[in-house]
Write a protein that holds these residues in place. Structure first.
Motif, PDB file in Angstrom:
ATOM      1  N   MET A   1       0.819  -1.200   0.000  1.00  0.00           N
ATOM      2  CA  MET A   1       0.000   0.000   0.000  1.00  0.00           C
ATOM      3  C   MET A   1       0.852   1.249   0.000  1.00  0.00           C
ATOM      4  N   GLY A   2       1.993   1.282   0.664  1.00  0.00           N
ATOM      5  CA  GLY A   2       2.829   2.466   0.708  1.00  0.00           C
ATOM      6  C   GLY A   2       2.599   3.286   1.954  1.00  0.00           C
ATOM      7  N   VAL A   3       3.074   4.498   1.921  1.00  0.00           N
ATOM      8  CA  VAL A   3       2.999   5.397   3.067  1.00  0.00           C
ATOM      9  C   VAL A   3       1.718   6.226   2.979  1.00  0.00           C
ATOM     10  N   SER A   4       0.943   6.234   4.055  1.00  0.00           N
ATOM     11  CA  SER A   4      -0.191   7.152   4.142  1.00  0.00           C
ATOM     12  C   SER A   4       0.237   8.329   5.009  1.00  0.00           C
ATOM     13  N   VAL A   5      -0.448   9.449   4.858  1.00  0.00           N
ATOM     14  CA  VAL A   5      -0.067  10.671   5.559  1.00  0.00           C
ATOM     15  C   VAL A   5      -1.285  11.230   6.280  1.00  0.00           C
ATOM     16  N   TYR A  19      -4.074   8.932   1.149  1.00  0.00           N
ATOM     17  CA  TYR A  19      -3.434   7.748   0.573  1.00  0.00           C
ATOM     18  C   TYR A  19      -2.945   7.989  -0.850  1.00  0.00           C
ATOM     19  N   ALA A  20      -3.303   9.101  -1.437  1.00  0.00           N
ATOM     20  CA  ALA A  20      -2.949   9.357  -2.828  1.00  0.00           C
ATOM     21  C   ALA A  20      -1.432   9.313  -3.012  1.00  0.00           C
ATOM     22  N   ASN A  21      -1.006   8.644  -4.066  1.00  0.00           N
ATOM     23  CA  ASN A  21       0.413   8.537  -4.407  1.00  0.00           C
ATOM     24  C   ASN A  21       1.254   7.914  -3.299  1.00  0.00           C
ATOM     25  N   ALA A  22       0.639   7.063  -2.476  1.00  0.00           N
ATOM     26  CA  ALA A  22       1.328   6.464  -1.338  1.00  0.00           C
ATOM     27  C   ALA A  22       2.521   5.616  -1.765  1.00  0.00           C
ATOM     28  N   ASN A  23       2.375   4.865  -2.850  1.00  0.00           N
ATOM     29  CA  ASN A  23       3.485   4.035  -3.313  1.00  0.00           C
ATOM     30  C   ASN A  23       4.628   4.889  -3.846  1.00  0.00           C
ATOM     31  N   THR A  24       4.288   5.961  -4.530  1.00  0.00           N
ATOM     32  CA  THR A  24       5.318   6.860  -5.051  1.00  0.00           C
ATOM     33  C   THR A  24       6.077   7.507  -3.907  1.00  0.00           C
ATOM     34  N   LEU A  25       5.367   7.939  -2.877  1.00  0.00           N
ATOM     35  CA  LEU A  25       6.035   8.530  -1.719  1.00  0.00           C
ATOM     36  C   LEU A  25       6.982   7.530  -1.069  1.00  0.00           C
ATOM     37  N   SER A  26       6.566   6.282  -0.942  1.00  0.00           N
ATOM     38  CA  SER A  26       7.434   5.246  -0.376  1.00  0.00           C
ATOM     39  C   SER A  26       8.714   5.109  -1.183  1.00  0.00           C
ATOM     40  N   LYS A  27       8.580   5.020  -2.496  1.00  0.00           N
ATOM     41  CA  LYS A  27       9.750   4.868  -3.363  1.00  0.00           C
ATOM     42  C   LYS A  27      10.674   6.076  -3.264  1.00  0.00           C
ATOM     43  N   MET A  28      10.098   7.270  -3.235  1.00  0.00           N
ATOM     44  CA  MET A  28      10.914   8.483  -3.147  1.00  0.00           C
ATOM     45  C   MET A  28      11.655   8.542  -1.809  1.00  0.00           C
ATOM     46  N   ILE A  41      11.640   9.790   6.147  1.00  0.00           N
ATOM     47  CA  ILE A  41      10.338   9.120   6.150  1.00  0.00           C
ATOM     48  C   ILE A  41      10.582   7.633   5.983  1.00  0.00           C
ATOM     49  N   HIS A  42      10.145   6.854   6.930  1.00  0.00           N
ATOM     50  CA  HIS A  42      10.369   5.417   6.905  1.00  0.00           C
ATOM     51  C   HIS A  42       9.222   4.746   6.157  1.00  0.00           C
ATOM     52  N   ALA A  43       9.564   3.980   5.130  1.00  0.00           N
ATOM     53  CA  ALA A  43       8.536   3.359   4.289  1.00  0.00           C
ATOM     54  C   ALA A  43       7.808   2.211   4.976  1.00  0.00           C
ATOM     55  N   TYR A  44       8.384   1.666   6.061  1.00  0.00           N
ATOM     56  CA  TYR A  44       7.789   0.485   6.705  1.00  0.00           C
ATOM     57  C   TYR A  44       7.474   0.692   8.183  1.00  0.00           C
ATOM     58  N   THR A  74       2.959  14.001  -6.264  1.00  0.00           N
ATOM     59  CA  THR A  74       3.220  13.567  -4.887  1.00  0.00           C
ATOM     60  C   THR A  74       3.900  14.680  -4.094  1.00  0.00           C
ATOM     61  N   LEU A  75       4.891  15.320  -4.698  1.00  0.00           N
ATOM     62  CA  LEU A  75       5.588  16.414  -4.006  1.00  0.00           C
ATOM     63  C   LEU A  75       4.661  17.598  -3.767  1.00  0.00           C
ATOM     64  N   ASP A  76       3.823  17.907  -4.743  1.00  0.00           N
ATOM     65  CA  ASP A  76       2.851  19.000  -4.575  1.00  0.00           C
ATOM     66  C   ASP A  76       1.901  18.695  -3.430  1.00  0.00           C
TER      67      ASP A  76
END
Length: 97
Positions: A1-5, A19-28, A41-44, A74-76
């Protein structure tokens, strides 16, 4: 799922969850250089930034060059959430998957 904020107010009451772009945020976050706010930011696991740290994150985001439209979005979004939390004198809580 990735990182939620989650945006939290000054007493850690949750204002909103994203949750939008959660996977992209994790990868970044995982490929960000050591010593950067994004790299903290810890992905896990959970990570929380206070208003002071969020100001540094917003400044850092302004210097980044996204590699594709998804990273740009994601950055925006992250900058907007951080600015919202700063306005609340609150926090961003990153919940890793």
């Amino acid at each position: 799922m990735g990182v939620s904020v989650a945006v939290q107010d000054m007493v850690h009451g949750q204002i909103s969850l994203h949750y939008a772009n959660a996977n992209t945020l994790s990868k970044m976050a995982m490929r960000a250089p050591d010593g950067t706010m994004l790299g903290q930011i810890h992905a896990y696991a959970d990570t929380m930034f206070n208003s002071h740290q969020l100001r540094m994150l917003v400044a850092e985001i302004a210097t980044l060059s996204p590699v594709d439209p998804e990273e740009a979005a994601t950055l925006d979004e992250l900058a907007a959430l951080a600015t919202d939390a700063i306005g609340q004198h609150g926090y961003l809580w990153f919940c890793g998957d």
